[in-house]
Write a protein that holds these residues in place. Structure first.
Motif, PDB file in Angstrom:
ATOM      1  N   ALA A 178      -8.193  -9.003  -2.965  1.00 35.84           N
ATOM      2  CA  ALA A 178      -6.722  -8.959  -2.935  1.00 35.84           C
ATOM      3  C   ALA A 178      -6.205  -7.917  -3.922  1.00 35.84           C
ATOM      4  O   ALA A 178      -5.279  -7.149  -3.606  1.00 35.84           O
ATOM      5  N   ARG A 179      -6.803  -7.862  -5.095  1.00 36.20           N
ATOM      6  CA  ARG A 179      -6.355  -6.876  -6.092  1.00 36.20           C
ATOM      7  C   ARG A 179      -6.659  -5.446  -5.623  1.00 36.20           C
ATOM      8  O   ARG A 179      -5.853  -4.540  -5.795  1.00 36.20           O
ATOM      9  N   LEU A 181      -6.906  -4.341  -2.544  1.00 31.66           N
ATOM     10  CA  LEU A 181      -6.015  -3.936  -1.443  1.00 31.66           C
ATOM     11  C   LEU A 181      -4.628  -3.546  -1.952  1.00 31.66           C
ATOM     12  O   LEU A 181      -3.885  -2.844  -1.263  1.00 31.66           O
ATOM     13  N   ASP A 182      -4.301  -4.016  -3.153  1.00 28.58           N
ATOM     14  CA  ASP A 182      -3.000  -3.703  -3.749  1.00 28.58           C
ATOM     15  C   ASP A 182      -3.089  -2.521  -4.721  1.00 28.58           C
ATOM     16  O   ASP A 182      -2.086  -2.090  -5.277  1.00 28.58           O
ATOM     17  N   ASP A 183      -4.305  -2.010  -4.920  1.00 33.00           N
ATOM     18  CA  ASP A 183      -4.528  -0.941  -5.904  1.00 33.00           C
ATOM     19  C   ASP A 183      -3.976   0.377  -5.355  1.00 33.00           C
ATOM     20  O   ASP A 183      -4.223   0.733  -4.202  1.00 33.00           O
ATOM     21  N   ARG A 184      -3.251   1.098  -6.167  1.00 32.34           N
ATOM     22  CA  ARG A 184      -2.617   2.342  -5.695  1.00 32.34           C
ATOM     23  C   ARG A 184      -3.651   3.374  -5.242  1.00 32.34           C
ATOM     24  O   ARG A 184      -3.360   4.257  -4.459  1.00 32.34           O
ATOM     25  N   ARG A 187      -4.499   1.459  -1.484  1.00 32.15           N
ATOM     26  CA  ARG A 187      -3.615   0.807  -0.508  1.00 32.15           C
ATOM     27  C   ARG A 187      -3.045   1.706   0.567  1.00 32.15           C
ATOM     28  O   ARG A 187      -2.718   1.222   1.648  1.00 32.15           O
ATOM     29  N   ALA A 225      -3.094  -7.875   3.687  1.00 31.12           N
ATOM     30  CA  ALA A 225      -2.439  -6.970   2.732  1.00 31.12           C
ATOM     31  C   ALA A 225      -2.703  -5.515   3.094  1.00 31.12           C
ATOM     32  O   ALA A 225      -1.965  -4.630   2.663  1.00 31.12           O
ATOM     33  N   GLN A 227      -2.419  -2.376   5.244  1.00 30.27           N
ATOM     34  CA  GLN A 227      -1.458  -1.933   6.264  1.00 30.27           C
ATOM     35  C   GLN A 227      -2.165  -1.381   7.493  1.00 30.27           C
ATOM     36  O   GLN A 227      -1.743  -1.582   8.614  1.00 30.27           O
TER      37      GLN A 227
END
Ligand code: FE2
Length: 299
Positions: A178-179, A181-184, A187, A225, A227
């Motif tokens: 999860a982290r 997939l949110d990492d700049r 993502r 998460a 896209q």
């Protein structure tokens, strides 16, 4: 364009030289009986097929090979060493080789304790984001080219109970996924998530409890998460693709690339704004693409 080949469940085996009889005083004895009665025949030409895959990689200009595990039958040291030798020609694609173990590669506790898979396949278990790994090398992240991220979580584990071959992604790996997939750094890329177990069957339903991925629901929920991307897996020996309501990402199962009569693979052509998935099959002397079955992954 980056061309990725997805294969799985090669199940290579060439006997058990040097394996002590005590290694079979457990579930392996049943596995060995199954191998001798049925399975060995289905995978008799597996190593020749892997040689043909190396030709396919070269002829089709594959940039990177992903294998979603199950290189072996009973996870003995002899098999793991043999499988590593056989797959060597597949590991030289320009952008490398990306993999996870299958349940057969971590068959029993002795395999994991001795570290045989890590010894022979450890060179491929590396990550471009080591600070995101929470469980040995897992999750692995590879950023081979701009616009593309490969992430692998390990769902395989020993299954000492005779009738069980199910898996689970450890919770710490899911939290890390999860982290990531949110990492700049990740993502905005097209994201390919690889694991051995099937989160869903071709029907869209969950696999049976004793054969499936225990926490498939949590995995699919976290995958939402992303896209744009897809999920790659094996374990079920039929090639398929399926979209399920529980995830934004389509699932691609390579099936078993060497199972007699069911040989499957996928080729993904990843471009900046589109990805095309093309299935492939064995035609008795070589692997071929079924270009008329190609489809675009939207979203
Ligand atoms: Fe498997």
């Amino acid at each position: 364009m980056t061309r990725i080949l997805h294969i799985s469940d090669l199940h290579l085996e060439d006997g058990f030289p040097g394996v002590p009889w005590t290694s079979f005083a457990n579930k392996r004895l049943m596995g060995l009986a199954n191998l001798q009665l049925r399975r060995r025949r289905l995978f008799a030409r597996a190593s020749q097929k892997v040689d043909a895959l190396a030709d396919f990689v070269r002829d089709q200009s594959v940039d990177l090979v992903v294998c979603t595990g199950d290189y072996t039958a009973l996870g003995t040291h002899a098999e793991i060493a043999y499988a590593r030798r056989v797959i060597e020609p597949l590991t030289h694609a320009p952008l490398g080789f990306f993999t996870v173990p299958g349940n057969h590669d971590l068959y029993l506790e002795d395999t994991v304790r001795a570290g045989w898979f890590d010894d022979h396949f450890g060179e491929f278990l590396r990550t471009d984001l080591p600070e995101c790994a929470v469980d040995g090398p897992w999750p692995q992240v590879r950023l081979p080219v701009d616009g593309l991220a490969l992430i692998a979580v390990n769902s395989a584990r020993p299954n000492p109970k005779p009738s069980f071959s199910n898996g689970r992604i450890p919770d710490a790996q899911l939290d890390a996924l999860a982290r990531i997939l949110d990492d700049r750094r990740v993502r905005d890329r097209f994201i390919m998530i690889a694991t051995h177990y099937a989160p869903r069957l071709e029907s869209g339903r969950a696999d049976r409890h004793h054969h499936g991925l225990e926490n498939a629901d949590a995995f699919l929920q976290i995958s939402c998460a992303a896209q744009r991307g897809l999920i790659l897996h094996g374990h079920v020996h039929w090639r398929y693709r399926v979209r399920v309501a529980e995830s934004r990402l389509p699932l691609f199962c390579a099936g078993s690339t060497t199972h007699e009569g069911r040989e499957g693979l996928w080729v993904f052509d990843v471009e900046e704004h589109r990805t095309v998935a093309t299935p492939g099959r064995w035609d008795q002397s070589r692997y071929v693409l079924e270009s008329d079955q190609a489809s675009e992954i939207v979203g």
